[in-house]
Scaffold this active site. Structure first.
Site, PDB file in Angstrom:
ATOM      1  N   ASN A 158     -15.773  35.575  10.846  1.00 13.42           N
ATOM      2  CA  ASN A 158     -17.230  35.621  10.956  1.00 13.42           C
ATOM      3  C   ASN A 158     -17.769  36.372   9.745  1.00 13.42           C
ATOM      4  OD1 ASN A 158     -19.893  36.080  11.648  1.00 13.42           O
ATOM      5  ND2 ASN A 158     -19.433  37.505  13.310  1.00 13.42           N
ATOM      6  N   GLU A 185     -24.071  41.984  17.730  1.00 18.06           N
ATOM      7  CA  GLU A 185     -25.189  42.197  16.793  1.00 18.06           C
ATOM      8  C   GLU A 185     -26.413  41.386  17.206  1.00 18.06           C
ATOM      9  OE1 GLU A 185     -22.905  41.408  13.265  1.00 18.06           O
ATOM     10  OE2 GLU A 185     -21.826  43.276  13.597  1.00 18.06           O
ATOM     11  N   GLY A 206     -16.854  46.842  12.797  1.00 17.66           N
ATOM     12  CA  GLY A 206     -17.340  47.335  11.511  1.00 17.66           C
ATOM     13  C   GLY A 206     -17.165  48.830  11.331  1.00 17.66           C
ATOM     14  N   GLU A 261     -14.764  42.000  22.181  1.00 20.69           N
ATOM     15  CA  GLU A 261     -15.027  42.836  21.009  1.00 20.69           C
ATOM     16  C   GLU A 261     -15.676  44.146  21.446  1.00 20.69           C
ATOM     17  OE1 GLU A 261     -15.486  40.428  17.225  1.00 20.69           O
ATOM     18  OE2 GLU A 261     -17.387  40.201  18.248  1.00 20.69           O
ATOM     19  N   HIS A 296     -22.743  37.482  20.308  1.00 19.03           N
ATOM     20  CA  HIS A 296     -22.194  38.552  19.458  1.00 19.03           C
ATOM     21  C   HIS A 296     -23.004  39.836  19.680  1.00 19.03           C
ATOM     22  CE1 HIS A 296     -20.994  40.900  16.001  1.00 19.03           C
ATOM     23  NE2 HIS A 296     -19.916  40.114  15.936  1.00 19.03           N
ATOM     24  N   SER A 315     -12.659  45.431  13.787  1.00 22.46           N
ATOM     25  CA  SER A 315     -11.836  46.032  12.728  1.00 22.46           C
ATOM     26  C   SER A 315     -10.414  45.471  12.663  1.00 22.46           C
ATOM     27  CB  SER A 315     -11.818  47.555  12.863  1.00 22.46           C
ATOM     28  OG  SER A 315     -13.127  48.068  12.719  1.00 22.46           O
ATOM     29  N   LYS A 362     -20.768  36.868   8.837  1.00 23.90           N
ATOM     30  CA  LYS A 362     -22.079  37.520   9.048  1.00 23.90           C
ATOM     31  C   LYS A 362     -23.000  37.177   7.867  1.00 23.90           C
ATOM     32  CE  LYS A 362     -19.668  40.832  11.831  1.00 23.90           C
ATOM     33  NZ  LYS A 362     -19.531  42.176  12.368  1.00 23.90           N
TER      34      LYS A 362
END
Ligand code: PGA
Length: 258
Positions: A9, A97, A175, A169, A95, A214, A11
């Site tokens: 991904n 985010e 991240g 996740e 996701h 990560s 992003k």
């Protein structure tokens, strides 16, 4: 048998030349492997470029988001039919985010899932707890809730089950460089498979459950060894061919003996 999937991904990163170069290096260096899929998930403007670069390879294309609408006057939106036209097989939904910065909740996620399925595409459905929820201790129930909210509408025989990939996740690992330990990731993936079994019976064994947060070449081996982890949703480490290919190759080495 369920598939092992390594999905990158990107992003909101890279520009056209970097995107082309990255996909072409991945495409050149992977080969067809049974029950193993590699997916590149670039930003919308680079979908066609990426598809073009991967056409001679087994790599697959995914999109990071989709509109909950199917067409019409929705400025700035991209619908599932367009993603299909661009050559996508997968769409990421839920996701963290999108949940965090766009306030996406299950009502909108359900509509996105419906649009994806109408086009015969597959979804990578992301779920995971934040740090405060993990620290409170009720993270299993919380993550199970995120999953059940989406799957409860589908019957045993719906095509949905063949088009579903789950990505666990933990938000605290995305991240941050702080990966969940292999034991923590396995614990959750096993728990989620049990949940799926309660709802879906033995077919739950055919649904791929990925880990994300990560993931990097150094931790893929240990994570791949876990019995309920069927691949990875990779962010940062998917932006460089070298690290993404190492993740692919490290997992392949382990899978051969799994
Ligand atoms: P990360 O992102 O690998 O950079 O932690 C993972 C993700 O958001 O899917």
């Amino acid at each position: 048998m369920r598939k092992f999937i390594v999905a990158g991904n990107w992003k909101m990163n890279l520009q056209k030349d970097e995107a082309s170069k990255l996909v072409s290096e991945i495409a050149k260096n992977i080969s067809e492997t049974e029950n193993f899929e590699v997916v590149c998930i670039p930003p919308f403007p680079y979908l066609f470029t990426a598809k073009n670069e991967m056409k001679e390879s087994p790599a697959l294309l995914g999109a990071q988001d989709v509109s909950p609408e199917s067409k019409g006057a929705f400025t700035g939106e991209v619908c599932a039919a367009m993603l299909k036209d661009a050559g996508c097989k997968f769409v990421v939904v839920g996701h963290s985010e999108r949940r965090q910065y766009h306030g996406e909740q299950s009502s909108i996620l359900k509509r996105k899932v419906a649009r994806i399925l109408e086009q015969g595409l597959s979804l990578i459905f992301c779920i995971g707890e934040t740090l405060p929820i993990r620290e409170q201790g009720n993270y299993k129930e919380y993550v199970a809730g995120q999953l059940v909210e989406i799957i409860e509408d589908f019957n045993e025989n719906d095509a949905f089950w063949n088009n579903l990939v789950i990505a666990y996740e933990p938000v605290w690992a995305i991240g941050t460089g702080k990966t969940a330990t292999a034991e923590q990731a396995q614990e959750m993936c096993e728990f989620l498979r049990e949940k799926l079994k309660e709802i879906k019976g033995s077919k739950a064994d055919e649904i791929s459950i990925l880990y994300g947060g990560s993931v990097k070449p150094e931790n893929t081996e240990e994570l791949t060894k876990q019995k309920d982890i069927d691949g990875f949703l990779v962010g940062g480490a998917s932006l460089k061919a070298e690290s993404f290919l190492s993740i692919i190759n490290n997992s392949l080495d382990v899978i051969k003996n799994k």
